[in-house]
Structures are given as C-alpha cells and as structure tokens.
Design an enzyme around this catalytic site. Sequence first.
Site, PDB file in Angstrom:
ATOM      1  N   TRP B 316       0.833  -1.211   0.000  1.00 27.93           N
ATOM      2  CA  TRP B 316       0.000   0.000   0.000  1.00 27.93           C
ATOM      3  C   TRP B 316       0.865   1.258   0.000  1.00 27.93           C
ATOM      4  O   TRP B 316       0.537   2.256  -0.619  1.00 27.93           O
ATOM      5  CB  TRP B 316      -0.914  -0.001   1.235  1.00 27.93           C
ATOM      6  CG  TRP B 316      -1.801   1.208   1.310  1.00 27.93           C
ATOM      7  CD1 TRP B 316      -3.027   1.351   0.738  1.00 27.93           C
ATOM      8  CD2 TRP B 316      -1.537   2.451   1.968  1.00 27.93           C
ATOM      9  NE1 TRP B 316      -3.538   2.601   0.997  1.00 27.93           N
ATOM     10  CE2 TRP B 316      -2.636   3.290   1.762  1.00 27.93           C
ATOM     11  CE3 TRP B 316      -0.464   2.930   2.728  1.00 27.93           C
ATOM     12  CZ2 TRP B 316      -2.722   4.596   2.274  1.00 27.93           C
ATOM     13  CZ3 TRP B 316      -0.532   4.215   3.234  1.00 27.93           C
ATOM     14  CH2 TRP B 316      -1.648   5.038   3.011  1.00 27.93           C
ATOM     15  N   HIS B 317       2.007   1.152   0.696  1.00 26.55           N
ATOM     16  CA  HIS B 317       2.853   2.343   0.818  1.00 26.55           C
ATOM     17  C   HIS B 317       3.596   2.677  -0.473  1.00 26.55           C
ATOM     18  O   HIS B 317       4.065   3.805  -0.630  1.00 26.55           O
ATOM     19  CB  HIS B 317       3.850   2.179   1.962  1.00 26.55           C
ATOM     20  CG  HIS B 317       3.225   2.421   3.299  1.00 26.55           C
ATOM     21  ND1 HIS B 317       2.565   1.449   3.992  1.00 26.55           N
ATOM     22  CD2 HIS B 317       3.117   3.539   4.045  1.00 26.55           C
ATOM     23  CE1 HIS B 317       2.095   1.952   5.120  1.00 26.55           C
ATOM     24  NE2 HIS B 317       2.407   3.216   5.177  1.00 26.55           N
ATOM     25  N   GLY B 318       3.731   1.745  -1.374  1.00 27.05           N
ATOM     26  CA  GLY B 318       4.389   2.080  -2.626  1.00 27.05           C
ATOM     27  C   GLY B 318       4.708   0.851  -3.440  1.00 27.05           C
ATOM     28  O   GLY B 318       4.860  -0.248  -2.903  1.00 27.05           O
ATOM     29  N   PHE B 466       1.659   8.249  -1.383  1.00 22.46           N
ATOM     30  CA  PHE B 466       0.937   7.005  -1.145  1.00 22.46           C
ATOM     31  C   PHE B 466      -0.505   7.125  -1.602  1.00 22.46           C
ATOM     32  O   PHE B 466      -1.239   6.237  -1.538  1.00 22.46           O
ATOM     33  CB  PHE B 466       1.010   6.617   0.324  1.00 22.46           C
ATOM     34  CG  PHE B 466       2.433   6.613   0.828  1.00 22.46           C
ATOM     35  CD1 PHE B 466       3.412   5.942   0.122  1.00 22.46           C
ATOM     36  CD2 PHE B 466       2.782   7.306   1.955  1.00 22.46           C
ATOM     37  CE1 PHE B 466       4.726   5.963   0.547  1.00 22.46           C
ATOM     38  CE2 PHE B 466       4.090   7.315   2.398  1.00 22.46           C
ATOM     39  CZ  PHE B 466       5.056   6.649   1.694  1.00 22.46           C
TER      40      PHE B 466
END
Lengths: 399, 466
Positions: B316-318, B466
């Site tokens: 999700w963060h990248g 994000f």
Amino acid sequence: MQKKHYLLCAALIIIPICTVTFFTVYAFWDKCEKSSKENRYLAKCPEYNAEAWFDGKYEAGLEAFLNDHVYRRDDVIDAAANFETLLKKKQAVQMTKSTRERKDIGTDALILEDRILALYINNDDITNELIKTCRKLYDIIPEKLEKYIMISPTRIEFEEEEYKQYSDSQGDVIFKIYAGMPKDVKAIDSYLLMKSAVGTFGTDRLYFRTDHHWTELGASFGANALLSAMGKNLVNPLMYEEVNQGSFYGYLAVMHNTNSDEMLPDEFIYYKNAEDIYEDAYGVEGADISQCIHEKLVEPSRAGYYTFVERSYQYVVVEGKTKGGGNLLMINDSYGNALVPWIAEQYENIIMVDPRCFTGGKKKLLDIVKEYKVDSFIINLAGLIPGSTFAGDMEKLCK
Amino acid sequence: MVFSSVIFLGIFLPLSLIGYFIMPGRTGKNIVLLIFSLMFYAWGEPKWVFIMAALTFADYMFAMLMDKVNKKGLKVTLLSMAVISNLSLLFIVKYYNFFVSAVNGVINLGLPEYDIRMPVGISFFTFQALTYVVDVYRKDARVQKNYFYLLLYISMFPQLIAGPIVRYSDIDMQINDRTESMRGFVDGMFRFSIGLGKKVLFANYAGNIATQLLEDNFNGISAAAVWIGVFMFTMQIYFDFSGYSDMAIGLGKVFGFDYKENFNYPYMADSISDFWRRWHISLSTFFRDYVYIPLGGNRKHHMLNIMIVWFLTGLWHGASWNFIIWGLFYGILLIVEKKLKNIGIDISKVPVFGNILVLIIIVYSMALFYFVDFGKMVQATYYMLGIGNRISLGIAEKTIIYKYLWSIPVMVVACTPIQKKAASKIFKKETVHTDILQSVMFAAVYILCFILILNQTYNPFLYFRF
C-alpha cells in the site's frame, strides 16, 4: 463559556488569516520584476488557457508567481533567514556540499570564518580518464605545433595542515598527469612557482577567499610559468598600478549561501597593464568581450568574479599586440582565462577554447588551428578539475 | 495543493472558510465544501477529478443496487465488482509498471511499461471508497442516496490526499447532520496550527538533515551518520504525517466533522503490536477490519493472515520492493512477538528496555522504508552495523548535524505526551484564558509558518505519494 470570549478568540484567529491573505493577494498588484537580493527574475503571472490548466503548468506557474510576489517579500525572507540564523549553531569549521548542480567546480567546501576553501577529492579513475583524454587530444593536434600542459593548484593546496587534511594532494595528481603525457608535450610547472609565491605574498593575495579562482596577482605567477616555458619575457605585476574595482562575494560564497554578515567580501584588484595589452577580443557568439574586461567583472548581479570573460564561450579570440609573436591555442577553464591579461601582449593571437561549451568537435578545432595559423597548443586547467567532468568535456573535442 | 503552501494559507483556506460560513443551510454548506474539495484536488491534476468522480459514481451505483437486492449471491457479486473496479484503478496507476518489471525480470515476457503519473492520494480515497461499499454490504452503514454527498465524503479536502482514512460509517450521519460551533472553530484552527507547526517547524528541518546525510553524503558515510540520518527521517515522517493528520482533524472540526485520531505517540510504544496500535491507526484498523478478520483473523491460518496483511500494508505504501520488505519485516516481528509472548517473554513488561528496543527497531525499519533503491538499502544496513565504513562522524556530517543539534532533543520531547501533560497541569480546567492562549498560539504559528514557507526550498509531504 461566554459568547464574547469566543468572538475574541475567533478574532485572534481571523486577523492572522486576513494578514496572510493580504500578503498573498498583493501579488496581483505587485509590479516588481526582479529580485536584486536573490539575483534572479521573479516569476510572471501565467496566462490561463485550458491546455496549461490540464497539464498543471498553469497551477505551478501561479504558485510560483504568488511565492515570488508576496507583499514585502524581501523583508519576509529576511525575517525567515533571521529566524533560521537564531536556530543554527555556529561552527568554526564547516564542511558542506553544494546544493547546486555544477560539476566543473569542486562541490565540497570547507567554510571557515573568513574564507571558503573548495576541496580537492582525488579519484584515480577520473585522473586516468583525464590522462587518456589529453593524450587523445594531443594525438589529433598536428605534430608541428609546440605542445604544452599546465595544471595549476587551487587554494586548498597551500592552506594550513589542519585544513589540508580534508583535501587530497593536488601536487601528486598534477605530476602523475604530467608523467602520463606523450614525450613531445612539455609540462609547465606552475606548482612550485605558486608555492614560492605563497611564501612571499601569502595565500590571501594570490587566491580569493570567497571564490574558487586565483586573483590577478596569483594568475601572474601562472602566466610567468607559461611565458618562461614558451621562451617569452616574464611579467612583473609590481611594476603596474593596482586598481581596486570593488568588493564582491565569489561563487563559493554564493553557492554555499554564506554571502551574509558572516564573511567579509573579496576585493577585486586588477593591474593597469591589462588595459592595452591587446587590440581586440571577441567571442564566437558575437559578444563584445572587450567590454567585459576588468571594469565589468565585478557586478552584484553576477554572483561573483568570472575571470577575464564574463561567462563561458565556445571559444574566444584575443588579438595580441605582437605581430609575429605566435598564435596560441588554449584548451582551458576559467583559471586559464585569467592568464590572458598577462600574456596577450606577447602573442599575435590567443584562442581560448572552453571544452564545457565547445560544440564544434574535432573538425572545428582543427579548422581553428588552420585559420589562425596556431603554432602552440596548451591544455591549461586548474588542479581541482581532475575531480570533475572535464575529461568528458575534452573527449568531445576529439570526435 | 499542499496545506503548507502560500496559495493554501493565503487564498484557498480563507476563501473556503468564508464560502462555507456565509452559506446558509446544510445543503448549501455541503455544496460549498464539495466545490472547494474538487477544486483542491483539481489543483495541479484536473483530469483525475473526473476519474475520481466516475469511480465514486460506480461505487454509488453498486451500493444502491446492493441495497435493493435481497439475494446474497447477487450482493456478493455486486460487492466483488465494486472492489475490483476500485482496486483495478489503483493497480493500473500505482502498481502496473512495478508488476510488469517484476514479471519481465523473472520471465522475460517483454510486457510494455507505460508512463503513468500516479494521482496524489489515490491510495487514501480508494480505501475510503472501499469502506463505503463494504460497510453498505455489511449493513454497517446506510446507503447514501445522494451521489454528491458520496462524492463529498470521498473528496473532502481536509483528508483527501494524505488521510486519515475516514470510514463512511464514521461520518455517515455527520454529512447531513452536524453542528459547527465557535468552540469547534477555535479548537479546530488551533489543531490545524499544531499540524502546520509540526510540518514546517519540525518535519522540514528533520527531513533536510536526513536528505543531506542519506542522499548528498551517502558515499563514504559513517555508521553514526546513517543512524542519525535515519533517525531524522523517522522524526520527519512522524511530524510530516501526524502533522497532516492534525491539520485534517482540525479542519474537519472547523467544518463540524469529527474525525478519529490517527496517531497516539507511536514512538512511546513498548512493543511492536503497541506501535501499530498507535501509528497510522486508520490504516491498521482498515486492514484489521477489512482484510485480517475476513481472512479468518487468529482463528485459522493465523500466521499466514498476518503475513498477508503486512505484505499488503507494505505494498500500500508504494510499488517498490523496499516497501514490501518493510511490511514483511513488521509481519515477521509481530509473529516473533506473539510466539515469545506464548512462552512468557514479553518485552512490554520491561518498561524502559522495551521502549528503547522498539524504538531502535522502528528506526531501523525506517531505513528499509527510506531507501527505495534495493542496493542502497542493503548497503545502509551494512553501514548501520558498522561494516564497511567509518564508525564516527566526519566533519561534513558534523557540519550538517551540529547546525540543528538543538532540534533533536526538542523533537524527541515533541514525540512524547510530556508537553500535553504539562499543559493539562498548568491549565487544570478549561477556562477563557486557555481559549485565548490557544488563539494567540494559532496566530503566532500561522504567521511564522507562512514566513518560513516562503524561504523553505525543502517542503515535501511524504504521504502524498501514497
């Protein structure tokens, strides 16, 4: 809680919001076009059109415009700088890396209370690459030309030991490069001459404190090394009248944001001889170089001293005073530019090629050799350059 | 548009406040808020507004249909379609190129990569949209019959691009029925100024030091400098993100919304699970309620469920391996922590030791998070262990660190509840003076931040990406 107290609180909140709004909206009435403080043009209000809006260019432009035209922007920035100065802890010796993308100047620097020292960081790969490129360049130059190389040391080389420890020895690298040159190339030793001159005059008279260049006096010793090797008469700067053109903060001070109250500016001193040592000088891009000599060298808008020519040109031709004195082709950086006021008198023509800008390649270089009947050729750099992209720039001259 | 910008503080915020408060009636106020939210998102990337609006319309329709049908199978199908449509967009703009490069790296299929610019905040608003359709499916929330109100929920500018992830069920009622008050305005603006101060006064300075150490000076960096650089990044990311959450919660309060807290002094955690109860609470609870529990939670495949959740948290963060490694790192730590607890070893029972150990782990994990380049990440790990580099600081590193040495203890204190406790001791009960003091502090911070923003070249918002 009483309503009037909340009104007071709301007022205390609304007033700063309104103040900030006024400071921002003022931008639309601001007529200022450039900031003398930051030495740049301010952003213009972008023209609205649907394409720019969809690209996001309009929005970015408008934000830049608002940032640049806030009410009393210079004062606001001063206030911010003062606040940050309060927070910053002062250190006697600081080492910084430049935040700017200039690869042709050493970007690591030691910031002392009274001067900034560009550091030399040796890299064997780059040094070997430079040797290889120089050899390639000498190979394409016609054999009949006298070939020379001169690499001059920068200020850090002659500093006290406590500061030199952060820098690598330029002397070792310079002599390594000399040893790597073809046999027909004469190495000019400006290093030892500078070393003895530093003993006599002191570093501050030979090199600037806030700039990475040598002074006119410092350049005279480099010039004498060159003139001596080429069998010309030496020059004596002490015979000439010193003229103080004014004070300036050099490139290193500007690059490392130290051109404030922390450090005294440099003085630009030149010698009267240079006024009539040549007939004419012109850059290939049509600029009148003669206008840029001495009187215009120190300008607040130019972020420092640019040594002889106001900026880098592909090549500059200086018509000297001595017909039959020979034609010298120099592949040089700004250290080489500074030699010209001292040597031009004894040549018919000096052609200075700056490999960082030269786009003509091998063909154009050889055309220059032919056109100006060049009889001497020199690669003339400052000692800190082996740590930069200069080898890559010179490579382009061989193609 | 970012909150810490001249255009937001000088034009957008005042205009939105004026527009909102002079507009009578709930509907009118919601329309103003929707218009300003769309303008906020459109600033710099107008085309994505249409995509967001279209996606919201799809979610609106799916939810309406789910509400109408009674057959469970059909409901599940509709929910699946809604989830797939949301995640497909996220996949295309955020993960496609990463996926293609990974596939091409393993089996060279020659799949083409495309130059797709990821819209800001897509991970946040996609997850918000997911909470809506899932909550409607579960009957945890009523279906929203007004499309524009659903769009308002998705696009609300205070939390649109950097969270917190607000669940539809939490503000369902507030869209139609909320109360703005003087008290809410004063408290909300004060909270906004706290967030702005965290961002401009702490995060930007910490980030500047981290960047100078870990980017500009990385070659030949010492072990001490890597640790300090990563520690400053740890500070930056906390002040940056929690600052943004404070600003979002504050602005929400001004407009009458009550958003849940997103941070609770995470660096005071005494265990890894405690850390994740305190850090980015809205994301961890999202994954707990919408992924972990539906997968079976701790009832079946417990360890596998943990690893799936943390793989997804990292992703999700990248779209980068370092984020996946970072997520799995926490997954493994949580499993180890649970196993140790099962055999009677609980670090949280040893107060100071537990806190310090957890903090060291968090700081190291930030190195995994920081270095997107895998090689650099491995190198940094070696350096942090003192392998292959100097241990003590060099002069260039000292120059960077000593300049703002004062900031380290100040930031450390600001990460703890000390100042909050001190304030509550001084002002034992809420009086007129506390409100006035809050307002004066707002004025000082607001003006100071505006001045500093003009002079700061380093002003990123980390969670934007994000």
